[in-house]
Design a protein around this motif. Structure first.
Motif, PDB file in Angstrom:
ATOM      1  N   LEU A 101       0.839  -1.189   0.000  1.00  0.00           N
ATOM      2  CA  LEU A 101       0.000   0.000   0.000  1.00  0.00           C
ATOM      3  C   LEU A 101       0.881   1.247   0.000  1.00  0.00           C
ATOM      4  CD1 LEU A 101      -2.699  -0.948   2.673  1.00  0.00           C
ATOM      5  CD2 LEU A 101      -2.965  -1.005   0.194  1.00  0.00           C
ATOM      6  N   ASP A 102       0.356   2.324  -0.581  1.00  0.00           N
ATOM      7  CA  ASP A 102       1.026   3.622  -0.506  1.00  0.00           C
ATOM      8  C   ASP A 102       0.490   4.350   0.721  1.00  0.00           C
ATOM      9  OD1 ASP A 102       2.456   3.147  -2.822  1.00  0.00           O
ATOM     10  OD2 ASP A 102       0.922   4.016  -4.116  1.00  0.00           O
ATOM     11  N   ASP A 103       1.208   4.235   1.829  1.00  0.00           N
ATOM     12  CA  ASP A 103       0.712   4.772   3.082  1.00  0.00           C
ATOM     13  C   ASP A 103       0.944   6.282   3.167  1.00  0.00           C
ATOM     14  OD1 ASP A 103       3.432   5.183   3.986  1.00  0.00           O
ATOM     15  OD2 ASP A 103       3.521   3.064   4.462  1.00  0.00           O
ATOM     16  N   ASN A 107       3.210   8.967   0.531  1.00  0.00           N
ATOM     17  CA  ASN A 107       2.691  10.162  -0.129  1.00  0.00           C
ATOM     18  C   ASN A 107       3.500  11.406   0.233  1.00  0.00           C
ATOM     19  OD1 ASN A 107      -0.139   9.703  -1.615  1.00  0.00           O
ATOM     20  ND2 ASN A 107      -0.020   8.290   0.106  1.00  0.00           N
ATOM     21  N   TYR A 283      -8.751  -1.253   2.932  1.00  0.00           N
ATOM     22  CA  TYR A 283      -8.031  -2.437   2.449  1.00  0.00           C
ATOM     23  C   TYR A 283      -8.357  -3.644   3.327  1.00  0.00           C
ATOM     24  CZ  TYR A 283      -4.039  -5.396   1.163  1.00  0.00           C
ATOM     25  OH  TYR A 283      -3.244  -6.439   0.747  1.00  0.00           O
ATOM     26  N   ARG A 289      -7.422   2.022   1.841  1.00  0.00           N
ATOM     27  CA  ARG A 289      -6.857   1.815   0.515  1.00  0.00           C
ATOM     28  C   ARG A 289      -6.007   3.042   0.166  1.00  0.00           C
ATOM     29  NH1 ARG A 289      -8.803  -2.606  -1.977  1.00  0.00           N
ATOM     30  NH2 ARG A 289     -10.711  -3.506  -1.129  1.00  0.00           N
ATOM     31  N   ASN A 290      -5.347   2.976  -0.974  1.00  0.00           N
ATOM     32  CA  ASN A 290      -4.407   4.036  -1.339  1.00  0.00           C
ATOM     33  C   ASN A 290      -5.062   5.409  -1.383  1.00  0.00           C
ATOM     34  OD1 ASN A 290      -2.348   2.198  -1.515  1.00  0.00           O
ATOM     35  ND2 ASN A 290      -2.404   2.018  -3.734  1.00  0.00           N
ATOM     36  N   TYR A 293      -5.386   6.787   2.147  1.00  0.00           N
ATOM     37  CA  TYR A 293      -4.080   7.216   2.649  1.00  0.00           C
ATOM     38  C   TYR A 293      -3.681   8.558   2.025  1.00  0.00           C
ATOM     39  CZ  TYR A 293      -2.467   3.102   5.297  1.00  0.00           C
ATOM     40  OH  TYR A 293      -2.271   2.133   6.248  1.00  0.00           O
TER      41      TYR A 293
END
Length: 983
Positions: A101-103, A107, A283, A289-290, A293
């Motif tokens: 995942l892009d936490d 970012n 998620y 989910r991305n 986040y």
């Protein structure tokens, strides 16, 4: 990859980002977290000898990779001359969720140099004791310190039930909370925060500290950390959400108080409402989910930019929360309940298990049931359902039978099914030989290509469950009813092939094929639990289903006999293709079922059970629970292929055309190219298929349509001096919402848009339709001129870059105005007439089914214009389709979008007000009865449109009537009338 190899390669990679990214690809989701904010991340192929210790070790490997990768990114950014504030971050999996995942920190690393110390599964106590942040803040001269903590702490060390009472009828949320336990937990958290913040601020006089208290997660029926503990206490679902919301609110309330103790230096970033209240916004039970986040990261960015004295560029509207309870703030909508019901329905019969030797009584081994009455002791069945008890009884009767019914007849049949050139085949069946011809594995590998992961989707591209399936005829797949129980489920599913590793342990390129319901026949899960379903023969990438072969289904009984080894090719837990190879034997046959001890896991449902000739013996569908030990399993069960044939023949004899069609496909010679193969793909609308032969040249050139003849194109100089959409039309500037980097935009003479009178059109480079229209409307000077014009092609772009009348002839598709004819008709009469003619360009329309174009969508457009006219108001309207790769191709000319969106913005008494609408079949409707059934329009938050389209609506989000997210009451609602429109 073994842990030893992984660690060695990790150490050798140092700051090589490419090598580190390649290593990250070996990290997978094991699906069984051991701590609330510690996901079950492990190395692909890694065996866990001890579940708890093994998962912790695997999680440590994933954390080590994430720290190394982020450190390499940090160092590269510093080497490249980064001059902004240095950030040190510490936290749990909201700040470090390795790879998958892009936490939040992923970012933030786009904007800042971040030295990340986080670790998934970390606790506030560990962060306080280790105090890694001290050295990092001092060494780096950090200006910002970010930390995420208390997830594990607020859930009572992973046991939510410690904070709650057992439910009794009539209890409300306040009755279920143990106030003393909650206060004690929150006080411990508050002390930890105080200590860490005070310590960090003492290291640097200019340091700013930012922390958060999570968003309200959504309990799931099978959720280990929220749903299950509360369900075990008897707490109803409507109260489960209230409880979780209350606890998160209490935590954030404490964090607000903490921030006030360090004015100007400690900042509580309130994330509530940013992820969403839908189960599909998350998620899992605790991690967004991305997209969620990313929205949380935007909150951090806004406050961090503000703290460093920079205009934030991201305006997050203030949000008001009632701390006394979440009931009014977070209603459980019918949509949420439908999604949860579907999720429960999908998992209702997916009981899969690893069958260990200690669980499975084998031939010649000690059998725990053989104590006379096979009772397994006094506690037998205390945890079993009635159907489970019947299943166990059936299995035990099979296990204890000395002679299988018709055994000799089945053995004779089995002898005839072995290949003539394999002289030892029947010896292996009898257990007297273990020698194979060398082509055994290569033949199995070839056959395995026909096994696919069956992926179900909700709301477009959001996956909601998976199983296995296998091709049994050209364009025909067999799986379980509990994997694909209905035509609707079939239309929302894809078959994913080659989801496996190659000989170098690298992921192979996958190919996805759309599952359709043109051929569909199913047997209820409580009966034989099978589904036949059609699969498209090609996909959008030009791949052919023929390349994957098929398994032959043989109707004759006797493909496997008692004691014969079997294999299962499967996608356990939806992961890469695996095989349980000859590691168990047939325990016995009983009626329609066959029992065996091959290992399976959730996601294996629908896999083929295979004999040594790679012939399907049965369709795998579930495991047999241990009679006395909950969570243990003693065998697996499959549906016999011969019984599936019997069910098909009975249905065909009763007049079922689908069963008869499937029998013809199964009985066709696979080498006979004249045999019936793939039926027509799923209909785009009743009576019309997705792929219709293109009209012949004379028909296309003839033009003309029911709505009027095609007129000649204007000269391209018609628009000299015409500016198109005006971004300064309202009291605040509203720029054209273009995609980042002008992705897929067809530019014309250096402009991203085609300017028309009072509106603009942004064309998609390859889809040949407008991705966006933007229109200014002045309600004070609207002119309702009579409709009189013809549709024209646009002279400023090639004819091959636009869709003309050939897509609209002799069908039920309207040329759906993306700019309503009346909307730009204002100003002088000449300007209004000019604008009306401009709306009759094929660039300003898209193929819309008549029920869409002439229904609620038309009423919505009419009302917006009437509102502007009645109030002498100015209005800007943005409209377009949602483009998806799987949109159906029509006549070989155009992929027809299923979804359309609209965003309206106007000046109100207190400034701008924007409202967004989504006319959808895929995103917000939990079930779809027909491909083009009853249309529904929803009012949604603006950011939803931005996420679906990739267009930049950041300028409008601060003025969103929906409050910026799904979390506000009324943010998502079906538009049934004018009272739902929002103006």
């Amino acid at each position: 990859m073994t842990p030893e190899v992984f660690l060695a390669e990790l150490q050798a990679a140092e700051d090589d980002l490419e090598k580190l990214e390649a290593l990250g690809a070996h990290i997978i989701d094991g699906g069984a977290p051991s701590m609330p904010f510690q996901p079950d991340l492990r190395l692909q192929g890694m065996a866990l000898d001890d579940a708890e210790e093994g998962m912790t070790f695997a999680m440590n490997l994933a954390n080590a990779w994430a720290r190394s990768y982020r450190l390499a990114v940090f160092r590269r950014k510093i080497r490249d001359g980064y001059s902004g504030p240095v950030v040190v971050s510490e936290g749990d999996s909201w700040f470090q969720y390795p790879w998958l995942l892009d936490d939040v920190i992923d970012n933030l690393m786009d904007s800042y140099a971040v030295l990340s110390l986080g670790a998934a599964g970390d606790t506030l106590e560990n962060m306080r004791a280790g105090a890694e942040y001290r050295q990092a803040i001092s060494d780096q001269g950090a200006e910002f310190f970010l930390f995420s903590a208390s997830g594990n702490d607020v859930l009572g060390g992973g046991d939510l039930s410690k904070l709650l009472n057992v439910y009794q009828p009539g209890m409300e949320m306040a009755d279920l909370i143990k106030p003393g336990a909650v206060d004690q937990t929150l006080s411990r958290i508050e002390q930890g925060y105080d200590a860490i913040i005070s310590d960090a601020l003492s290291l640097s006089p200019g340091l700013q500290v930012f922390f958060h208290g999570y968003d309200r997660p959504v309990p799931r029926s099978d959720g280990k950390w929220l749903g299950k503990p509360m369900t075990d206490l008897g707490i109803p679902k409507n109260l489960q959400r209230e409880i979780v919301g209350h606890l998160i609110d209490r935590l954030n309330q404490r964090l607000d108080v903490i921030a006030t103790r360090f004015p100007g230096r400690a900042h509580h970033v309130d994330c509530r409402g940013q992820v969403g209240t839908s189960i599909n916004s998350w998620y899992d039970e605790l991690h967004p989910r991305n997209a969620g986040y990313a929205r949380v990261a935007d909150l951090f960015l806004a406050q961090m930019h503000s703290a460093e004295g920079v205009s934030p560029g991201i305006v997050v509207p203030p949000m008001d929360f009632e701390l006394s309870g979440a009931k009014d703030v977070e209603p459980v909508t019918p949509l949420d309940l439908a999604l949860e019901a579907m999720e429960q329905d999908m998992h209702a019969l997916v009981e899969e298990a690893i069958i260990g030797p200690e669980d499975t009584p084998g031939q010649g081994a000690h059998c725990p049931c053989c104590q006379g009455d096979h009772s397994f002791g006094e506690d037998r069945g205390h945890h079993l359902t009635e159907s489970d008890v019947r299943l166990v009884d059936e299995y035990l009767s099979v296990l204890s039978a000395r002679h299988e019914p018709d055994l000799e007849r089945r053995r004779r049949a089995r002898r005839h099914m072995v290949p003539d050139d394999d002289s030892r085949a029947f010896e292996r069946i009898l257990g007297e030989s273990n020698l194979f011809p060398v082509n055994y594995l290569s033949r199995g590998a070839s056959k395995a290509r026909a096994v696919a992961k069956v992926q179900l989707f909700m709301r477009g591209e959001i996956p909601v469950g998976s199983g296995s399936g296998f091709l049994v005829a050209p364009g025909l797949m067999l799986t379980n009813n509990h994997v694909l129980p209905s035509r609707d489920a079939a239309r929302r599913a894809k078959a994913i092939f080659d989801y496996q590793d190659d000989d170098q342990y690298q992921p192979m390129p996958t190919q996805s094929f759309q599952i359709t319901d043109d051929v569909f026949f199913t047997s209820d899960r409580n009966a034989l639990d099978f589904t036949f379903v059609s699969v498209r023969m090609d996909n959008e990438h030009g791949a052919s289903l023929d390349d994957y072969g098929q398994f032959a289904l043989i109707e004759e009984s006797g493909k496997a006999v008692k004691g014969e080894p079997v294999s299962i090719i499967q996608h356990p837990r939806g992961d890469r293709k695996s095989i349980a190879l000859r590691d168990s034997t047939i325990v016995g046959v009983k009626d329609a079922f066959i029992y065996y001890s091959t290992d399976t896991e959730p996601g294996s449902s629908g896999a083929p059970v295979l004999n040594d000739q790679w012939l399907p013996v049965a369709l795998h569908h579930r495991s047999v629970p241990h009679p006395t030990i909950e969570g243990r399993w003693i065998a697996n069960r499959g549906i016999r292929i011969s019984q599936i044939f019997a069910r098909l023949r009975a249905a065909a004899a009763a007049g079922d055309s689908q069963a008869a069609k499937i029998l013809r496909l199964l009985e066709a010679d696979p080498q006979d190219t004249t045999a019936p193969v793939q039926p027509d793909p799923a209909p785009l609308r009743p009576g019309e298929t997705r792929f219709i032969p293109a009209l012949d040249a004379t028909d296309v050139l003839a033009g003309g349509a029911a709505g009027g003849a095609q007129g000649p194109a204007f000269e391209s100089n018609r628009w000299n001096g015409i500016d198109g959409y005006n971004p300064d039309f309202l009291s605040s500037r509203v720029p054209l919402p273009l995609p980042q980097g002008l992705a897929n935009v067809r530019q014309v003479d250096g402009r991203p848009d085609l300017p028309y009178m009072h509106f603009s059109v942004v064309m998609h480079e390859t889809r040949k339709l407008a991705m966006l229209t933007a229109c200014n409307t002045d309600g004070a000077s609207l002119r309702r001129l009579d409709r009189s014009d013809s549709w024209r092609t646009e002279p400023r772009i090639p004819l091959t870059a636009q869709v003309d009348n050939a897509a609209y002839k002799h069908n039920d598709y309207d040329r759906g105005h993306l700019v309503r004819r009346l909307a730009p008709m204002w100003g002088t009469e000449a300007e209004a007439a000019f604008a009306m003619s401009d709306t009759y360009h094929y660039t300003v329309c898209a193929p819309q089914h008549a029920r869409l174009n002439q229904g609620i969508w038309l009423e919505l457009e009419d009302y917006l214009l009437e509102w502007a006219e009645d109030n002498d108001a100015r209005l800007s309207i943005f409209t377009g389709p949602v483009f998806r790769a799987d949109d159906p191709l029509y006549r070989g000319l155009v992929q027809v979008p299923a979804d359309y969106w609209k965003v309206a913005v106007a000046d109100g008494p207190s400034g701008l007000r924007s409202v967004a609408y989504l006319h959808t079949q895929k995103n917000l409707i939990p079930t779809v009865d027909e491909a083009f059934g009853d249309y529904r329009t929803h009012r949604v938050p603006v950011h939803v449109i931005a996420e679906l389209t990739g267009l930049d609506f950041a300028a409008l989000q601060p003025f969103d009537a929906a409050g910026g997210g799904f979390e506000m009451a009324g943010a998502v609602r079906v538009v049934l009338g004018r009272e739902d429109i929002g103006f």
